[in-house]
Design a protein around this motif. Structure first.
Motif, PDB file in Angstrom:
ATOM      1  N   MET A 126       0.766  -1.104   0.020  1.00 30.03           N
ATOM      2  CA  MET A 126       0.036   0.029  -0.121  1.00 30.03           C
ATOM      3  C   MET A 126       0.721   1.403  -0.005  1.00 30.03           C
ATOM      4  SD  MET A 126      -2.872  -0.970   2.811  1.00 30.03           S
ATOM      5  CE  MET A 126      -2.658   0.718   3.286  1.00 30.03           C
ATOM      6  N   ALA A 127       0.494   2.272  -0.636  1.00 30.11           N
ATOM      7  CA  ALA A 127       0.831   3.567  -0.799  1.00 30.11           C
ATOM      8  C   ALA A 127       0.064   4.566  -0.369  1.00 30.11           C
ATOM      9  CB  ALA A 127       1.713   3.932  -2.124  1.00 30.11           C
ATOM     10  N   ALA A 128       0.443   5.250   0.602  1.00 28.65           N
ATOM     11  CA  ALA A 128      -0.635   5.953   1.373  1.00 28.65           C
ATOM     12  C   ALA A 128      -0.279   7.249   1.986  1.00 28.65           C
ATOM     13  CB  ALA A 128      -1.397   5.264   2.603  1.00 28.65           C
ATOM     14  N   VAL A 129      -1.094   8.183   2.488  1.00 32.07           N
ATOM     15  CA  VAL A 129      -0.888   9.441   2.899  1.00 32.07           C
ATOM     16  C   VAL A 129      -1.288   9.458   4.296  1.00 32.07           C
ATOM     17  CG1 VAL A 129      -1.265  11.968   2.890  1.00 32.07           C
ATOM     18  CG2 VAL A 129      -0.562  10.615   0.740  1.00 32.07           C
ATOM     19  N   TYR A 130      -0.699   9.604   5.291  1.00 31.45           N
ATOM     20  CA  TYR A 130      -1.133   9.684   6.629  1.00 31.45           C
ATOM     21  C   TYR A 130      -1.405  11.328   6.982  1.00 31.45           C
ATOM     22  CZ  TYR A 130       0.217   5.167   8.663  1.00 31.45           C
ATOM     23  OH  TYR A 130       0.382   3.690   8.783  1.00 31.45           O
ATOM     24  N   LYS A 131      -2.650  11.526   7.385  1.00 29.83           N
ATOM     25  CA  LYS A 131      -2.922  13.010   7.846  1.00 29.83           C
ATOM     26  C   LYS A 131      -3.178  12.920   9.221  1.00 29.83           C
ATOM     27  CE  LYS A 131      -3.699  15.278   3.455  1.00 29.83           C
ATOM     28  NZ  LYS A 131      -4.743  15.841   2.519  1.00 29.83           N
ATOM     29  N   HIS A 132      -2.523  13.637  10.294  1.00 30.76           N
ATOM     30  CA  HIS A 132      -2.773  13.495  11.711  1.00 30.76           C
ATOM     31  C   HIS A 132      -2.981  15.014  12.169  1.00 30.76           C
ATOM     32  CE1 HIS A 132       0.376   9.900  11.764  1.00 30.76           C
ATOM     33  NE2 HIS A 132      -0.637   9.627  11.290  1.00 30.76           N
ATOM     34  N   GLN A 133      -3.600  14.922  13.649  1.00 32.07           N
ATOM     35  CA  GLN A 133      -3.647  15.953  14.449  1.00 32.07           C
ATOM     36  C   GLN A 133      -3.221  15.369  15.624  1.00 32.07           C
ATOM     37  OE1 GLN A 133      -7.763  17.326  14.428  1.00 32.07           O
ATOM     38  NE2 GLN A 133      -7.923  17.580  12.070  1.00 32.07           N
ATOM     39  N   TYR A 134      -2.639  16.165  16.484  1.00 29.12           N
ATOM     40  CA  TYR A 134      -1.547  15.823  17.720  1.00 29.12           C
ATOM     41  C   TYR A 134      -2.117  16.632  18.854  1.00 29.12           C
ATOM     42  CZ  TYR A 134       1.327  13.983  14.097  1.00 29.12           C
ATOM     43  OH  TYR A 134       1.850  13.268  12.745  1.00 29.12           O
ATOM     44  N   ARG A 135      -2.121  16.183  19.975  1.00 26.40           N
ATOM     45  CA  ARG A 135      -2.444  17.114  21.161  1.00 26.40           C
ATOM     46  C   ARG A 135      -1.543  16.820  22.218  1.00 26.40           C
ATOM     47  NH1 ARG A 135      -8.225  17.034  21.206  1.00 26.40           N
ATOM     48  NH2 ARG A 135      -8.222  15.247  22.771  1.00 26.40           N
ATOM     49  N   CYS A 136      -0.997  17.485  22.994  1.00 26.39           N
ATOM     50  CA  CYS A 136      -0.114  17.359  23.972  1.00 26.39           C
ATOM     51  C   CYS A 136      -0.888  17.407  25.529  1.00 26.39           C
ATOM     52  CB  CYS A 136       1.193  18.296  24.068  1.00 26.39           C
ATOM     53  SG  CYS A 136       2.449  17.958  25.093  1.00 26.39           S
ATOM     54  N   GLU A 137      -0.987  16.386  26.087  1.00 30.49           N
ATOM     55  CA  GLU A 137      -1.708  16.321  27.025  1.00 30.49           C
ATOM     56  C   GLU A 137      -0.984  16.047  28.160  1.00 30.49           C
ATOM     57  OE1 GLU A 137      -5.901  14.758  25.518  1.00 30.49           O
ATOM     58  OE2 GLU A 137      -4.584  13.285  26.051  1.00 30.49           O
ATOM     59  N   ASP A 138      -0.574  16.892  29.320  1.00 32.86           N
ATOM     60  CA  ASP A 138       0.190  16.610  30.559  1.00 32.86           C
ATOM     61  C   ASP A 138       1.730  16.085  30.044  1.00 32.86           C
ATOM     62  OD1 ASP A 138      -1.709  17.043  32.414  1.00 32.86           O
ATOM     63  OD2 ASP A 138      -2.675  14.693  32.224  1.00 32.86           O
ATOM     64  N   GLY A 139       2.205  16.926  29.274  1.00 35.76           N
ATOM     65  CA  GLY A 139       3.396  16.704  28.554  1.00 35.76           C
ATOM     66  C   GLY A 139       3.721  15.643  27.582  1.00 35.76           C
ATOM     67  N   ILE A 140       2.640  14.917  27.377  1.00 33.24           N
ATOM     68  CA  ILE A 140       2.621  13.526  26.522  1.00 33.24           C
ATOM     69  C   ILE A 140       1.997  13.914  25.108  1.00 33.24           C
ATOM     70  CG2 ILE A 140       2.063  11.374  26.190  1.00 33.24           C
ATOM     71  CD1 ILE A 140       4.133  11.851  28.609  1.00 33.24           C
TER      72      ILE A 140
END
Length: 160
Positions: A126-140
């Motif tokens: 598979m050739a794919a694109v990952y699109k992410h959103q990230y959030r930092c919670e309590d330093g993680i």
């Protein structure tokens, strides 16, 4: 778990996010352990996978419990996998708090039942694109949204 740097510099946030994604790929390659994977997501996260041809659609899973349930069953479908994530484009929206990312990925996998295979020894590429959103919670840093869009997949004959 990947911690954000205390000083909040974008460079440290980007590095922590890159390690998070690499850790995600490594866990997937080690039989998709749902206990380890679910810890990489926020409580309200969304995991989804789609493809233009409908050959790599794994659905939409909302919240940690649905994500856990998905990964708990996926290793029965995917016998072996190898994720190659590359070309990261991480944008820190608010240092130490939120970011977005885009990655190119290649995944090789052997499926237990592959309706598109023409021979028993074929593996899926598979050739794919990952699109992410990230959030930092309590330093993680964690993923709050992971979308995999497969551009194409192929079947390859295995050697050896």
């Amino acid at each position: 778990m990947i911690s954000a740097a205390a000083d909040g510099h974008n460079r440290d946030d980007v590095r922590a996010i890159e390690l998070l994604v690499r850790h995600y790929a490594d866990i997937c390659d080690e039989a998709y352990d749902p206990d380890k994977l679910v810890e990489l997501f926020t409580e309200d996260a969304v995991w989804e996978a789609s493809s233009a041809q409908g050959t790599s659609d794994f659905g939409v899973h909302r919240g940690r419990q649905q994500i856990y349930d998905f990964f708990a069953g996926v290793s029965a479908q995917i016998v072996h996998a190898h994720h190659i994530v590359m070309s990261p484009q991480v944008e820190v929206i608010e240092p130490g708090t939120s970011a977005t990312g885009r990655w190119n990925t290649i995944v090789l996998m052997q499926l237990a039942n592959d309706e598109h295979a023409t021979a028993e020894d074929q593996a899926k590429l598979m050739a794919a694109v990952y699109k992410h959103q990230y959030r930092c919670e309590d330093g993680i840093w964690r993923m709050s949204h992971l979308h995999v869009h497969t551009r194409f997949d192929l079947r390859l004959s295995q050697i050896g």
